[in-house]
Every structure is written in structure tokens, then in C-alpha cells.
Design a protein around this motif. Structure first.
Motif, PDB file in Angstrom:
ATOM      1  N   GLY A 120       0.697  -1.242  -0.029  1.00 49.73           N
ATOM      2  CA  GLY A 120       0.005  -0.281   0.265  1.00 49.73           C
ATOM      3  C   GLY A 120       0.671   0.911  -0.292  1.00 49.73           C
ATOM      4  O   GLY A 120       0.271   2.532  -0.207  1.00 49.73           O
ATOM      5  N   GLY A 121       2.019   0.991   0.500  1.00 48.53           N
ATOM      6  CA  GLY A 121       3.291   2.346   0.203  1.00 48.53           C
ATOM      7  C   GLY A 121       3.198   2.842   1.720  1.00 48.53           C
ATOM      8  O   GLY A 121       2.457   2.539   2.375  1.00 48.53           O
ATOM      9  N   LEU A 122       3.868   3.924   1.570  1.00 49.88           N
ATOM     10  CA  LEU A 122       4.446   4.296   2.535  1.00 49.88           C
ATOM     11  C   LEU A 122       3.300   5.311   3.126  1.00 49.88           C
ATOM     12  O   LEU A 122       2.852   6.422   2.376  1.00 49.88           O
ATOM     13  CB  LEU A 122       5.656   5.335   2.997  1.00 49.88           C
ATOM     14  CG  LEU A 122       6.787   4.378   2.577  1.00 49.88           C
ATOM     15  CD1 LEU A 122       8.036   4.782   2.052  1.00 49.88           C
ATOM     16  CD2 LEU A 122       6.970   3.173   3.496  1.00 49.88           C
ATOM     17  N   TYR A 123       2.857   6.190   4.884  1.00 47.26           N
ATOM     18  CA  TYR A 123       2.224   6.719   5.206  1.00 47.26           C
ATOM     19  C   TYR A 123       1.951   7.951   5.160  1.00 47.26           C
ATOM     20  O   TYR A 123       3.364   8.356   5.760  1.00 47.26           O
ATOM     21  CB  TYR A 123       1.113   5.680   6.182  1.00 47.26           C
ATOM     22  CG  TYR A 123       0.002   7.155   7.039  1.00 47.26           C
ATOM     23  CD1 TYR A 123      -0.690   7.242   5.942  1.00 47.26           C
ATOM     24  CD2 TYR A 123       0.018   7.308   7.764  1.00 47.26           C
ATOM     25  CE1 TYR A 123      -1.776   8.074   6.814  1.00 47.26           C
ATOM     26  CE2 TYR A 123      -0.305   7.915   8.719  1.00 47.26           C
ATOM     27  CZ  TYR A 123      -1.807   8.570   8.041  1.00 47.26           C
ATOM     28  OH  TYR A 123      -2.981   9.424   8.604  1.00 47.26           O
ATOM     29  N   VAL A 124       1.766   8.670   4.607  1.00 48.21           N
ATOM     30  CA  VAL A 124       1.519  10.418   4.876  1.00 48.21           C
ATOM     31  C   VAL A 124       0.778  11.152   4.869  1.00 48.21           C
ATOM     32  O   VAL A 124      -0.209  10.660   5.708  1.00 48.21           O
ATOM     33  CB  VAL A 124       1.986  10.887   3.160  1.00 48.21           C
ATOM     34  CG1 VAL A 124       1.944  12.103   3.252  1.00 48.21           C
ATOM     35  CG2 VAL A 124       2.369  10.686   2.374  1.00 48.21           C
ATOM     36  N   ASP A 125       1.090  11.016   6.466  1.00 53.58           N
ATOM     37  CA  ASP A 125       0.143  11.788   7.655  1.00 53.58           C
ATOM     38  C   ASP A 125      -0.224  13.134   7.633  1.00 53.58           C
ATOM     39  O   ASP A 125       0.541  13.895   7.948  1.00 53.58           O
ATOM     40  CB  ASP A 125       0.675  11.759   9.155  1.00 53.58           C
ATOM     41  CG  ASP A 125       0.147  12.001  10.400  1.00 53.58           C
ATOM     42  OD1 ASP A 125      -1.132  12.481  10.185  1.00 53.58           O
ATOM     43  OD2 ASP A 125       0.463  11.848  12.023  1.00 53.58           O
ATOM     44  N   PRO A 126      -1.208  13.182   6.848  1.00 56.19           N
ATOM     45  CA  PRO A 126      -1.959  14.868   7.150  1.00 56.19           C
ATOM     46  C   PRO A 126      -2.017  15.302   8.429  1.00 56.19           C
ATOM     47  O   PRO A 126      -1.767  16.443   8.172  1.00 56.19           O
ATOM     48  CB  PRO A 126      -3.425  14.286   6.621  1.00 56.19           C
ATOM     49  CG  PRO A 126      -3.673  13.273   7.016  1.00 56.19           C
ATOM     50  CD  PRO A 126      -2.265  12.727   7.235  1.00 56.19           C
ATOM     51  N   ALA A 127      -2.021  15.054   9.654  1.00 57.47           N
ATOM     52  CA  ALA A 127      -1.520  15.668   9.903  1.00 57.47           C
ATOM     53  C   ALA A 127      -0.491  15.003  10.975  1.00 57.47           C
ATOM     54  O   ALA A 127      -0.569  15.638  12.323  1.00 57.47           O
ATOM     55  CB  ALA A 127      -2.947  15.212  11.575  1.00 57.47           C
ATOM     56  N   GLY A 128       0.902  15.391   9.914  1.00 54.08           N
ATOM     57  CA  GLY A 128       1.923  15.460  11.289  1.00 54.08           C
ATOM     58  C   GLY A 128       3.061  16.539  11.675  1.00 54.08           C
ATOM     59  O   GLY A 128       1.966  17.902  11.111  1.00 54.08           O
ATOM     60  N   GLU A 129       3.647  16.406  12.025  1.00 55.53           N
ATOM     61  CA  GLU A 129       4.365  17.738  12.722  1.00 55.53           C
ATOM     62  C   GLU A 129       4.389  18.980  11.530  1.00 55.53           C
ATOM     63  O   GLU A 129       4.241  20.078  11.844  1.00 55.53           O
ATOM     64  CB  GLU A 129       5.678  17.538  13.059  1.00 55.53           C
ATOM     65  CG  GLU A 129       6.583  18.653  13.592  1.00 55.53           C
ATOM     66  CD  GLU A 129       7.495  17.777  14.235  1.00 55.53           C
ATOM     67  OE1 GLU A 129       8.743  19.277  15.111  1.00 55.53           O
ATOM     68  OE2 GLU A 129       8.408  17.356  14.110  1.00 55.53           O
ATOM     69  N   ALA A 130       5.164  18.477  10.623  1.00 53.26           N
ATOM     70  CA  ALA A 130       5.592  18.999   9.120  1.00 53.26           C
ATOM     71  C   ALA A 130       3.850  20.454   9.239  1.00 53.26           C
ATOM     72  O   ALA A 130       3.948  21.634   8.729  1.00 53.26           O
ATOM     73  CB  ALA A 130       6.471  18.742   8.567  1.00 53.26           C
ATOM     74  N   ALA A 131       2.894  19.733   8.879  1.00 58.16           N
ATOM     75  CA  ALA A 131       1.080  20.152   8.113  1.00 58.16           C
ATOM     76  C   ALA A 131       1.282  20.864   9.293  1.00 58.16           C
ATOM     77  O   ALA A 131       0.485  21.581   8.904  1.00 58.16           O
ATOM     78  CB  ALA A 131       0.747  18.806   7.812  1.00 58.16           C
ATOM     79  N   ARG A 132       0.805  20.432  10.748  1.00 58.06           N
ATOM     80  CA  ARG A 132       0.951  21.475  11.756  1.00 58.06           C
ATOM     81  C   ARG A 132       1.774  22.699  11.750  1.00 58.06           C
ATOM     82  O   ARG A 132       0.671  23.745  12.064  1.00 58.06           O
ATOM     83  CB  ARG A 132       0.875  20.739  13.315  1.00 58.06           C
ATOM     84  CG  ARG A 132       0.132  19.657  13.676  1.00 58.06           C
ATOM     85  CD  ARG A 132       0.034  19.564  14.563  1.00 58.06           C
ATOM     86  NE  ARG A 132       1.440  18.876  15.908  1.00 58.06           N
ATOM     87  CZ  ARG A 132       1.769  17.652  15.249  1.00 58.06           C
ATOM     88  NH1 ARG A 132       1.470  16.183  14.828  1.00 58.06           N
ATOM     89  NH2 ARG A 132       2.983  17.250  16.499  1.00 58.06           N
ATOM     90  N   ALA A 133       2.727  22.262  11.322  1.00 54.37           N
ATOM     91  CA  ALA A 133       3.426  23.566  11.299  1.00 54.37           C
ATOM     92  C   ALA A 133       3.289  24.531  10.629  1.00 54.37           C
ATOM     93  O   ALA A 133       2.994  26.112  10.294  1.00 54.37           O
ATOM     94  CB  ALA A 133       5.657  23.513  11.229  1.00 54.37           C
ATOM     95  N   ALA A 134       2.511  24.083   9.411  1.00 58.04           N
ATOM     96  CA  ALA A 134       2.422  24.763   7.623  1.00 58.04           C
ATOM     97  C   ALA A 134       1.088  25.461   8.932  1.00 58.04           C
ATOM     98  O   ALA A 134       0.924  26.817   8.226  1.00 58.04           O
ATOM     99  CB  ALA A 134       2.236  23.728   7.156  1.00 58.04           C
TER     100      ALA A 134
END
Length: 405
Positions: A120-134
Motif C-alpha cells: 500500500g506504500g508508505l503512509y503520509v500523515d496529513p496531521a504530522g508535525e510539518a503539516a501542523r507547522a504549516a
């Protein structure tokens, strides 16, 4: 899939363990991994042993692990569970038995194709640290810094677990990440970073109070991951730092071996951290990995939080693999786009490396991963904030200097 209660999950852990058991050179540069505080919202800019039953046939072992790894494909029918830092409810810690797994099971973990391991591929967290920083930077009108954080957030980055999370937060972080990954059919990557005397007391100092507390914590992690398709990188720097602070790391190999065994009994593929190509010699590292239970793991990881080129890391890792009986490995490419820059701590001039990808070649390389969170500070050095805090201007530099192709 609705998440199970701790009691039900304990039964699953035991069931998985039984099923799998039945069927199946101090360096001039350190690889430093900073903890991540998931509750932080501030954004900082730089100012300028039991006896084993008889083993089944290898085909039976393959069927057992194939059945296990396919569970994550069905996905979750419910909404992802969001971490609740205010929660004080701590679930009971299921007992994960320490069972010696037959050789067939260990070999199955080693030989499972990467397409199955990372199905299924590697999971991209839409609420990860970089997303929160953005999100935070956008609200503050810091457009360029928000754009850099958003660029990083679009790639799969590991989720770090450590002492900055209470047990309740730890459980909700794991459960929420796993549920969200299963909903989209992807494989999440976790990092355990809670070893006692972590980072030899340097920028990322901390960790569990002692080995017993660490192994209890690791059992909690294993119990939440059991029955899911996940991958774990175990304790960045822990084995390499034996060279730097031996008085603080006595007996560490045995502690990690016990932790790895618990993960293996829960059916969790693990990669032990093995430093980088310019730290501990391959033969020395291979000996430490063996003592730390690499035979029960999928393999090892290199270059975590560091900057060395993929070619250098592959040459090093192949030597370590050969000396450990063919252990698989992964390489962190999160910040190696411009190679080594003379320092490990928020190195000036560094850039993002090639984007994460699962490998299917003939070497022992399983994947190129972003294990370190690009943009998270290594510590208060080269203008950075405390370890684990978002370093907005550094993220801009990493994106500007990113590798091409």
C-alpha cells in the motif's frame, strides 16, 4: 476497523505471538535524532526465555506471516482516532510474552518481500508535525516558511514515540496513526526513542528511568501495534553511542534485544539503528547488532538524522548486512541531499534528500525513508530551538537545497 479494548488487544497479542511461534572508530560526526513534542504549537525561526515448540515447515511460516501482513489491507471503517493530550485514562498494559521464536519465523521476517512489508506504500500523515507547522505559520502570515513546511508534509515521515508522551497519549498517537493509515491502505513507520540515558545527556537527553521501565513502555508499544501492518525503527543512536558514553550504556545491547524480541513476538518488523558510514566500523556495529537481537528483527537502519550520501551508506550497510547473516536495511535520506556538511547539528547548507521509496532491487536495501523529521531541530545549535521543536527557517533551507531527480 474499530480499535479493540486493551483486554481484547491483549488476547490478540498473545494469539499473534503463539501463531507466529508455532508457524513460523568514535565518529567525527554523530547521527543525532531529536525527539518530537506532539503537543508543541510554537514555531521558531532561526535568528540569522521459554522453550520453543517444534517449527513448522517454511511454507507454513510463510502462510502465517502472509495472513498477518494482509490484515492491514482491509483498512478501517471508522474515523481515525485523534490524540487527546488532555486525556488521563491510561489503558492497562497487556503482557507480551517473551518466547523464543523458531528459526523459520525469523527467516520469514527477513525474506518477506518489500512489496508485502510495505504493501500500500508508505503512509503520509496529513496531521504530522510539518503539516501542523504549516497551519501555524500560515495563520501568522509567514508565507515562505509555511510553504516549506507544506512541501515537507507531503512526504511520508516517521512518527516518533518517546517520553514526551504520557501512556495515554502514546496509545492514542499509535492507535490514531494506525487507524488513519489503514483507512487509506498504507503502511505507517514508527520510531521508538525512549532508551534510558538517551543521547548521552546531550540535546535529546531523557528516556525511561531505567531498563525495567523501558521494557514496560516497549511492551505497551508492541501491544498497540500487534495485528497491524506497521514498521518500526528501534532507538536511533542507542548502539552507536556505546562508543561515546560507555559508562551510561552498560548492558544496553541486552535491553534492546529484549525489546526487539517483544516486538517480534507481536509480529512487528523492526530495524535496529546502526549509525552511519562515518561512525562505528562495520564489524563492530555488526557485533553490537547481533548482541541486540538483530536476528529477531527485519534488519537495521542507517544515516538516521544524518547527511551522508546514499552511495556511502549502501556500501557501509552491505558490509554490516554481510556480517549479520544477511540482515535487510533502510537508509534515512531526509537531509542528505547535499551530503555531509561538517556538523551533525542543524547543519548549515543541508538539503532534503530523495523522496522516500520502497526498493525492490537485488541488494539488501528495503527502502529509502525520511526517518528524521526534516525541519525539526536537532537542538540549540546553529541558531536552532530546543531539540524536536520546528525550526522554520531551517526547513526553508532544506527545501531550497533539496536533491533533484
Amino acid at each position: 476497523m474499530t480499535h479493540m479494548t486493551p483486554t481484547t488487544r491483549a488476547a490478540v497479542v498473545l494469539g499473534v505471538a503463539v501463531a507466529l511461534t508455532a508457524g513460523l572508530a568514535v565518529a567525527p560526526a554523530r547521527a543525532h535524532a531529536a525527539p518530537v513534542d506532539p503537543s508543541a504549537t510554537s514555531v521558531t525561526a532561526s535568528p540569522t526465555t521459554a522453550s520453543s515448540p517444534p517449527a513448522r515447515s517454511s511454507k507454513s511460516a510463510e502462510r502465517a506471516i502472509a495472513a498477518f501482513t494482509s490484515r492491514g489491507e482491509r483498512g478501517s471503517t471508522g474515523a481515525p482516532v485523534s490524540p487527546d493530550p488532555t486525556s488521563t485514562s491510561v489503558p492497562s498494559v497487556p503482557s507480551v510474552p517473551s518466547v523464543t521464536t523458531p528459526a523459520a519465523v525469523s527467516q520469514t521476517i527477513r525474506t518477506t518481500p518489500t512489496t508485502t512489508l510495505f504493501r500500500g506504500g508508505l503512509y503520509v500523515d496529513p496531521a504530522g508535525e510539518a503539516a501542523r507547522a504549516a497551519t501555524t505559520l500560515t495563520s501568522e502570515g509567514r508565507t515562505a516558511e509555511a510553504a516549506a513546511a507544506r512541501t515537507i508534509s507531503k512526504q511520508p515521515v516517521a512518527t516518533w514515540l518517546g517520553s514526551w508522551l504520557t501512556d495515554a497519549q502514546l496509545v492514542k498517537k499509535i492507535d490514531g496513526t494506525v487507524a488513519a493509515a489503514e483507512k487509506v491502505g498504507a503502511t505507517p513507520l514508527f520510531v521508538t526513542y525512549n532508551i534510558p540515558n538517551r543521547d548521552c545527556g546531550s540535546h535529546s537527553a531523557g528516556g525511561s528511568a531505567d531498563n525495567a521501565a523501558y521494557l514496560r513502555w516497549n511492551s505497551l508499544v508492541a501491544s498497540r501495534l500487534a495485528g497491524h501492518r506497521v514498521v518500526v525503527v528501534v532507538e536511533p543512536d542507542a548502539l552507536t553511542l556505546i562508543s561515546n558514553c560507555p559508562e551510561q550504556t552498560s548492558g544496553r545491547e541486552a535491553t534492546i534485544a529484549s525489546a526487539v524480541a517483544t516486538l517480534a513476538d507481536a509480529g512487528v518488523p523492526a530495524y535496529l539503528d546502526a549509525g552511519n558510514s562515518n561512525w562505528v566500523p562495520p564489524q563492530t556495529m555488526a557485533a553490537r547488532l547481533k548482541a541486540a537481537g538483530v536476528d529477531r528483527a527485519r534488519g537495521f537502519a542507517t544515516n538516521v538524522s544524518n547527511y551522508y550520501p546514499v552511495e556511502s551508506e549502501r556500501a557501509y550497510a552491505e558490509k554490516v548486512s554481510l556480517a549479520t547473516g544477511g540482515a535487510r536495511y533502510v537508509i534515512d535520506t531526509s537531509r542528505n541531499g547535499r551530503g555531509w556538511k561538517g556538523t551533525w547539528c542543524n547543519a548549515p547548507g543541508a538539503g532534503l534528500g530523495v523522496v522516500p521509496s520502497v526498493q525492490t532491487g537485488t541488494t539488501k536495501l528495503d527502502a529509502l525513508l525520511w526517518i528524521k523529521t526534516p525541519g525539526a531541530s536537532d537542538g540549540e545549535c546553529n541558531g536552532g530551538p530546543a531539540a524536536g521543536k520546528w525550526h522554520a527557517s531551517y526547513a526553508v533551507q532544506l527545501v531550497a537545497n533539496r536533491a533533484t531527480g
